[in-house]
Design a protein around this motif. Structure first.
Motif, PDB file in Angstrom:
ATOM      1  N   SER A  68       0.872  -1.178   0.000  1.00 45.46           N
ATOM      2  CA  SER A  68       0.000   0.000   0.000  1.00 45.46           C
ATOM      3  C   SER A  68       0.906   1.224   0.000  1.00 45.46           C
ATOM      4  CB  SER A  68      -0.895   0.009   1.244  1.00 45.46           C
ATOM      5  OG  SER A  68      -0.115   0.214   2.413  1.00 45.46           O
ATOM      6  N   ILE A  69       0.392   2.366  -0.374  1.00 46.23           N
ATOM      7  CA  ILE A  69       1.233   3.562  -0.469  1.00 46.23           C
ATOM      8  C   ILE A  69       1.792   3.941   0.906  1.00 46.23           C
ATOM      9  CG2 ILE A  69      -0.742   5.127  -0.235  1.00 46.23           C
ATOM     10  CD1 ILE A  69       2.492   5.717  -2.292  1.00 46.23           C
ATOM     11  N   LEU A  70       0.997   3.770   1.964  1.00 47.37           N
ATOM     12  CA  LEU A  70       1.477   4.112   3.304  1.00 47.37           C
ATOM     13  C   LEU A  70       2.548   3.141   3.780  1.00 47.37           C
ATOM     14  CD1 LEU A  70      -1.863   5.084   5.122  1.00 47.37           C
ATOM     15  CD2 LEU A  70      -0.098   6.620   4.252  1.00 47.37           C
ATOM     16  N   LEU A  84       2.412  15.445  -2.173  1.00 46.21           N
ATOM     17  CA  LEU A  84       2.125  15.575  -3.604  1.00 46.21           C
ATOM     18  C   LEU A  84       2.657  14.368  -4.376  1.00 46.21           C
ATOM     19  CD1 LEU A  84       2.938  19.369  -4.169  1.00 46.21           C
ATOM     20  CD2 LEU A  84       0.673  18.294  -4.066  1.00 46.21           C
ATOM     21  N   LEU A  85       3.840  13.895  -3.991  1.00 46.51           N
ATOM     22  CA  LEU A  85       4.415  12.713  -4.638  1.00 46.51           C
ATOM     23  C   LEU A  85       3.544  11.480  -4.406  1.00 46.51           C
ATOM     24  CD1 LEU A  85       8.181  13.237  -3.727  1.00 46.51           C
ATOM     25  CD2 LEU A  85       7.241  13.153  -6.051  1.00 46.51           C
ATOM     26  N   ALA A  86       3.027  11.358  -3.175  1.00 47.61           N
ATOM     27  CA  ALA A  86       2.174  10.215  -2.844  1.00 47.61           C
ATOM     28  C   ALA A  86       0.908  10.203  -3.691  1.00 47.61           C
ATOM     29  CB  ALA A  86       1.815  10.257  -1.356  1.00 47.61           C
ATOM     30  N   PHE A 133      -0.674   9.788   6.666  1.00 52.96           N
ATOM     31  CA  PHE A 133       0.528  10.092   5.883  1.00 52.96           C
ATOM     32  C   PHE A 133       1.287  11.262   6.517  1.00 52.96           C
ATOM     33  CE2 PHE A 133       3.017  12.034   2.550  1.00 52.96           C
ATOM     34  CZ  PHE A 133       3.545  10.942   1.869  1.00 52.96           C
ATOM     35  N   ILE A 134       0.571  12.296   6.918  1.00 54.10           N
ATOM     36  CA  ILE A 134       1.214  13.462   7.541  1.00 54.10           C
ATOM     37  C   ILE A 134       1.768  13.100   8.914  1.00 54.10           C
ATOM     38  CG2 ILE A 134       0.782  15.767   8.503  1.00 54.10           C
ATOM     39  CD1 ILE A 134      -1.186  16.214   6.208  1.00 54.10           C
ATOM     40  N   MET A 135       1.045  12.261   9.655  1.00 53.97           N
ATOM     41  CA  MET A 135       1.545  11.820  10.956  1.00 53.97           C
ATOM     42  C   MET A 135       2.849  11.043  10.808  1.00 53.97           C
ATOM     43  SD  MET A 135      -1.828  10.667  13.116  1.00 53.97           S
ATOM     44  CE  MET A 135      -0.845  10.358  14.586  1.00 53.97           C
ATOM     45  N   LEU A 136       2.907  10.192   9.808  1.00 55.46           N
ATOM     46  CA  LEU A 136       4.141   9.452   9.532  1.00 55.46           C
ATOM     47  C   LEU A 136       5.269  10.414   9.172  1.00 55.46           C
ATOM     48  CD1 LEU A 136       2.677   6.520   7.394  1.00 55.46           C
ATOM     49  CD2 LEU A 136       3.699   6.296   9.674  1.00 55.46           C
ATOM     50  N   SER A 137       4.959  11.398   8.346  1.00 57.87           N
ATOM     51  CA  SER A 137       5.971  12.372   7.917  1.00 57.87           C
ATOM     52  C   SER A 137       6.460  13.224   9.082  1.00 57.87           C
ATOM     53  CB  SER A 137       5.396  13.270   6.817  1.00 57.87           C
ATOM     54  OG  SER A 137       4.997  12.522   5.690  1.00 57.87           O
ATOM     55  N   MET A 178      -0.076   3.634  11.841  1.00 54.83           N
ATOM     56  CA  MET A 178      -1.065   3.294  10.804  1.00 54.83           C
ATOM     57  C   MET A 178      -2.278   2.581  11.386  1.00 54.83           C
ATOM     58  SD  MET A 178       1.016   2.280   7.343  1.00 54.83           S
ATOM     59  CE  MET A 178       2.198   1.161   8.086  1.00 54.83           C
ATOM     60  N   GLU A 179      -2.057   1.792  12.415  1.00 57.07           N
ATOM     61  CA  GLU A 179      -3.160   1.033  13.007  1.00 57.07           C
ATOM     62  C   GLU A 179      -4.024   1.878  13.932  1.00 57.07           C
ATOM     63  OE1 GLU A 179      -3.896  -2.961  15.782  1.00 57.07           O
ATOM     64  OE2 GLU A 179      -1.888  -2.526  14.981  1.00 57.07           O
ATOM     65  N   HIS A 180      -3.385   2.779  14.713  1.00 55.88           N
ATOM     66  CA  HIS A 180      -4.120   3.531  15.728  1.00 55.88           C
ATOM     67  C   HIS A 180      -4.299   5.015  15.410  1.00 55.88           C
ATOM     68  CE1 HIS A 180      -2.440   0.005  17.912  1.00 55.88           C
ATOM     69  NE2 HIS A 180      -3.604   0.024  18.527  1.00 55.88           N
ATOM     70  N   SER A 181      -3.685   5.472  14.350  1.00 56.46           N
ATOM     71  CA  SER A 181      -3.746   6.898  13.986  1.00 56.46           C
ATOM     72  C   SER A 181      -3.291   7.793  15.139  1.00 56.46           C
ATOM     73  CB  SER A 181      -5.170   7.299  13.562  1.00 56.46           C
ATOM     74  OG  SER A 181      -5.570   6.555  12.437  1.00 56.46           O
ATOM     75  N   SER A 182      -2.284   7.344  15.846  1.00 56.29           N
ATOM     76  CA  SER A 182      -1.748   8.114  16.969  1.00 56.29           C
ATOM     77  C   SER A 182      -0.322   7.653  17.261  1.00 56.29           C
ATOM     78  CB  SER A 182      -2.614   7.949  18.217  1.00 56.29           C
ATOM     79  OG  SER A 182      -2.569   6.600  18.675  1.00 56.29           O
TER      80      SER A 182
END
Length: 263
Positions: free
Chosen positions: A67-69, A142-144, A157-161, A227-231
């Motif tokens: 997946s992209i993430l 933007l690349l994603a 995605f932003i949280m990961l970044s 990714m699983e918990h969004s936190s």
């Protein structure tokens, strides 16, 4: 004399180079994504041949890698490594460059307190990192969108970044304390690289041990958990905050008391 503006001008070139480098790394890995998704079975067999510890160290989770993430997390580990070097380099040079360039005594004869000097230098380094991350996050997002084959959570995605920025804050604080403790640093980059890579490899060998994760800032932000918990994991956020606060407070105290020599 405006110390903040002077420092920002001094960091201008390096900030631009590091920003372009981080975006370039993200672009390189993102460009591989379409190829990986075209032949998932073959790549899955290939990745299964690697030890689980090694896959975890590089952020490879076979459950969501295609997946992209999930794929982004793989490249993110290298972006974070480079970002940490940038932050450590900035922190280590904050005080040491004045000693190395023999301008420390000149600076401290001006009508400004030591705490004011350190504050302005710290703010300049922080602004440099913030600007780098703003450009990086916008470019990576933007690349994603360009390479994604299906919808994905922009929030995650932003949280990961943002984990790049959070890790950078920790290494910036580490760099500052090194800068004020070590009397004279001949090569800032050597110290930065040695410190960052030491923690990076320490993190690689502590992926499967919850307690050992506290030893390396690179393991404070588990991408699978995000990714699983969004936190983020609260315990590691608190640990990172404590490291930053203690390092900054100690830096102000030591810098205010130590003898500053220009030669």
């Amino acid at each position: 004399m405006n110390i903040l503006l002077h420092e920002l001008r001094a960091y201008r070139k390096s900030t631009l180079i590091w920003t372009i480098s981080l975006v370039g790394i993200a672009a390189l890995f993102m460009s591989f994504f379409p190829s990986f998704t075209k032949d998932t079975e073959e790549f899955t067999k290939l990745l299964e041949g690697y030890p689980p510890a090694l896959r975890e160290a590089f952020g490879i989770n076979l459950d969501n890698f295609f997946s992209i993430l999930g794929f982004y997390c793989y490249g993110l580990s290298f972006v974070t490594l480079c970002g940490a070097i940038q932050a450590m380099n900035l922190g280590t040079s904050i005080v040491s460059k004045e000693v190395r360039e023999k301008t420390a005594d000149f600076l401290l004869t001006k009508p400004v307190t030591r705490s004011n000097v350190l504050t302005n230098k710290l703010l300049a380094a922080l602004i440099s990192i913030i600007l780098t991350n703003i450009v990086y996050i916008v470019a990576a997002t933007l690349l994603a969108f360009q390479v994604a084959t299906e919808d994905f959570s922009v929030k995650i995605f932003i949280m990961l970044s943002l984990t790049v920025f959070l890790v950078q804050l920790i290494f910036l604080a580490m760099g500052i304390i090194v800068s004020v403790i070590v009397p004279k640093i001949k090569s800032v980059l050597t110290v930065s690289l040695a410190t960052v890579f030491a923690f990076y490899f320490l993190g690689m060998f502590s992926s499967n041990d919850e307690a050992k994760r506290y030893l390396s800032p690179f393991k404070y932000f588990d991408t699978a958990y995000i990714m699983e918990h969004s936190s983020y994991e609260v315990s590691f956020l608190i640990t990172g905050a404590i490291i930053i606060i203690l390092a900054i407070v100690a830096s102000y105290y030591i810098y205010g008391k130590k003898d500053i020599h220009s030669v």
